[in-house]
Design an enzyme around this catalytic site. Sequence first.
Site, PDB file in Angstrom:
ATOM      1  N   SER A  22      -9.779   1.670   2.567  1.00  0.00           N
ATOM      2  CA  SER A  22      -8.956   2.659   1.714  1.00  0.00           C
ATOM      3  C   SER A  22      -7.874   1.562   0.758  1.00  0.00           C
ATOM      4  O   SER A  22      -7.073   2.235   0.024  1.00  0.00           O
ATOM      5  CB  SER A  22      -8.226   3.465   2.402  1.00  0.00           C
ATOM      6  OG  SER A  22      -7.532   3.027   3.329  1.00  0.00           O
ATOM      7  N   LYS A  50       0.926  -1.363   0.019  1.00  0.00           N
ATOM      8  CA  LYS A  50      -0.194  -0.163  -0.122  1.00  0.00           C
ATOM      9  C   LYS A  50       0.983   1.232  -0.084  1.00  0.00           C
ATOM     10  O   LYS A  50       1.908   1.240   0.490  1.00  0.00           O
ATOM     11  CB  LYS A  50      -0.958  -0.088   1.115  1.00  0.00           C
ATOM     12  CG  LYS A  50      -2.025   1.129   1.250  1.00  0.00           C
ATOM     13  CD  LYS A  50      -2.993   0.963   2.279  1.00  0.00           C
ATOM     14  CE  LYS A  50      -3.958   2.093   2.553  1.00  0.00           C
ATOM     15  NZ  LYS A  50      -4.844   1.791   3.571  1.00  0.00           N
ATOM     16  N   SER A  53     -10.011  -0.683   6.781  1.00  0.00           N
ATOM     17  CA  SER A  53      -9.441  -0.476   5.420  1.00  0.00           C
ATOM     18  C   SER A  53      -8.916  -1.678   4.697  1.00  0.00           C
ATOM     19  O   SER A  53      -8.298  -1.638   3.426  1.00  0.00           O
ATOM     20  CB  SER A  53      -8.572   0.701   5.346  1.00  0.00           C
ATOM     21  OG  SER A  53      -9.104   1.917   5.267  1.00  0.00           O
TER      22      SER A  53
HETATM   23  N1  GLN Z   1     -13.313   3.968   5.699  1.00  0.00           N
HETATM   24  C1  GLN Z   1     -12.742   4.174   6.821  1.00  0.00           C
HETATM   25  C2  GLN Z   1     -12.676   5.861   6.793  1.00  0.00           C
HETATM   26  O1  GLN Z   1     -12.806   6.513   5.852  1.00  0.00           O
HETATM   27  C3  GLN Z   1     -11.771   3.562   7.305  1.00  0.00           C
HETATM   28  C4  GLN Z   1     -10.515   3.998   6.716  1.00  0.00           C
HETATM   29  C5  GLN Z   1      -9.161   3.220   7.123  1.00  0.00           C
HETATM   30  O2  GLN Z   1      -9.155   1.972   7.830  1.00  0.00           O
HETATM   31  N2  GLN Z   1      -8.110   3.478   6.842  1.00  0.00           N
HETATM   32  O3  GLN Z   1     -12.158   6.342   7.947  1.00  0.00           O
END
Ligand code: GLN
Length: 476
Positions: free
Chosen positions: A154, A79, A178
């Site tokens: 994400s 990532k 994410s």
């Molecule tokens: N979807 C969640 C957010 O927007 C989680 C993001 C993440 O785990 N980095 O904060």
Amino acid sequence: MIDLKNLTIKKTQEMIKKREISSKELISYYFDVVKNKNKNIHAYLEVFKDAFETAKNQDKEILSGSMAKPFFGIALAIKDNILIKGKRCSASSKILENYKAVYDATVIEKLKNSGAIFLGRTNMDEFAMGSSTENSSFGITKNPLDLKRVAGGSSGGSAAAVSMDACAAALGSDTGGSIRQPAGFCGVIGLKPTYGAVSRYGLIAMASSLDQIGPITKTVEDAEILFNAIKGKDLLDSTSIDIKISKRPNDFKKLKIGIFQYDRRGVNKCINAAIDDSIKILENLGHEIEPVDLHTLRYSLSCYYIIMPAEVSANLARFDGIRYGLVSEGQNLLEDYMKTRAQGFGEETRRRIMLGTYVLSAGYYDAYYLRAQKVRTLIKKDFQKAFDLKQDGLDAILMPTSPTPAFKIGEKASDPLQMYLSDIFTVSANLAGLPAVSIPYKNKNFTLPVGIQFIAPWFREDILFDLGKQYNQEYE
Ligand code: GLN
């Protein structure tokens, strides 16, 4: 010809050991997949050409009689918020577009020492904020299983790369889901480790009390292998510790699994069906099933969306046009900051910085931030009670990974609240620091992948792995 399709880490390790395949052949295969599919899917932001050189050197090493290291030939997708020395690392943000990492993250150093090959960096929502990869400054990632749909986020790029077989496995980061949610959307496995199980050194911070790095893989067994390779105490991350567990006497044959009682009305029918069927699968495996209420979890999303932006606003203060990446000069220092940040940050990032500074500001701190911290403690206590061994507690909890399968590209992009709602089942594990895994629920009648989630007590990743293998019948 050996078929290289959908090779797992485990299988690759066996083949390398028996010298049935070379690192070079493996990397060539993945490069080909990327060449054929990445233009359409956009899982990778960049492919590292030097991966081929690394592979050649590994082959030479083996030919000269050296023992293969455990991750020789294992091609990993990383990532874009995990630092690899000398490589660009942008967190999919314009503000870091040309930033080159000057050191390795601890997880990268560990994997390098084990012989892993980094194939490239994967697309993500900017600074890991989002649930669809639509917040990337460099274009969206499509779901390899349905190109009209999102790959989740994400870590959408990492999950898509695994799902489209453009790597052996990937690393993602999980602050509120994410790793698990994109894994669920793309039909692969995603593990968020216990907070502290894996070092965060060299991970671009989003919300430091919630962030964890973890594996995205094709099998549960691979998640275990990759997790074991990256876990452990690191002096460079004071929140990291070594896992020491005492095994429960009943081993893993008859576990007590709590079924989280959620409001089914807001959840997609196929997700509810997957949960119902999973209960049957678990019963047939011989596990004891019981409902678990966890009353405070109804506040977890609100709690998360206060604590997370508060930490985001503090962590992102360092991107000021002075020290990292983009520089946009104004008439004075304040203008430098303002111009750089206005130009470098995307819309969602700015929204969260504003929300975060608001909940931390004098006059609102007590009403929002402090109260959210108290709720967080209650959520933790609720889990503690459910898992309490002295009271014959649970070994694991089952719940959906997300309320819907992969949604259409654009469907939620203009409505932040709808997007936030897709995190409803994932954020509680982060707030409590618990380990959680998303595993594909397999059903031939389903057109889209569906992930189910298991949460285990702190540092009991071993339960997740064993249960996951049983559930997926990887023992056969
Ligand atoms: N979807 C969640 C957010 O927007 C989680 C993001 C993440 O785990 N980095 O904060």
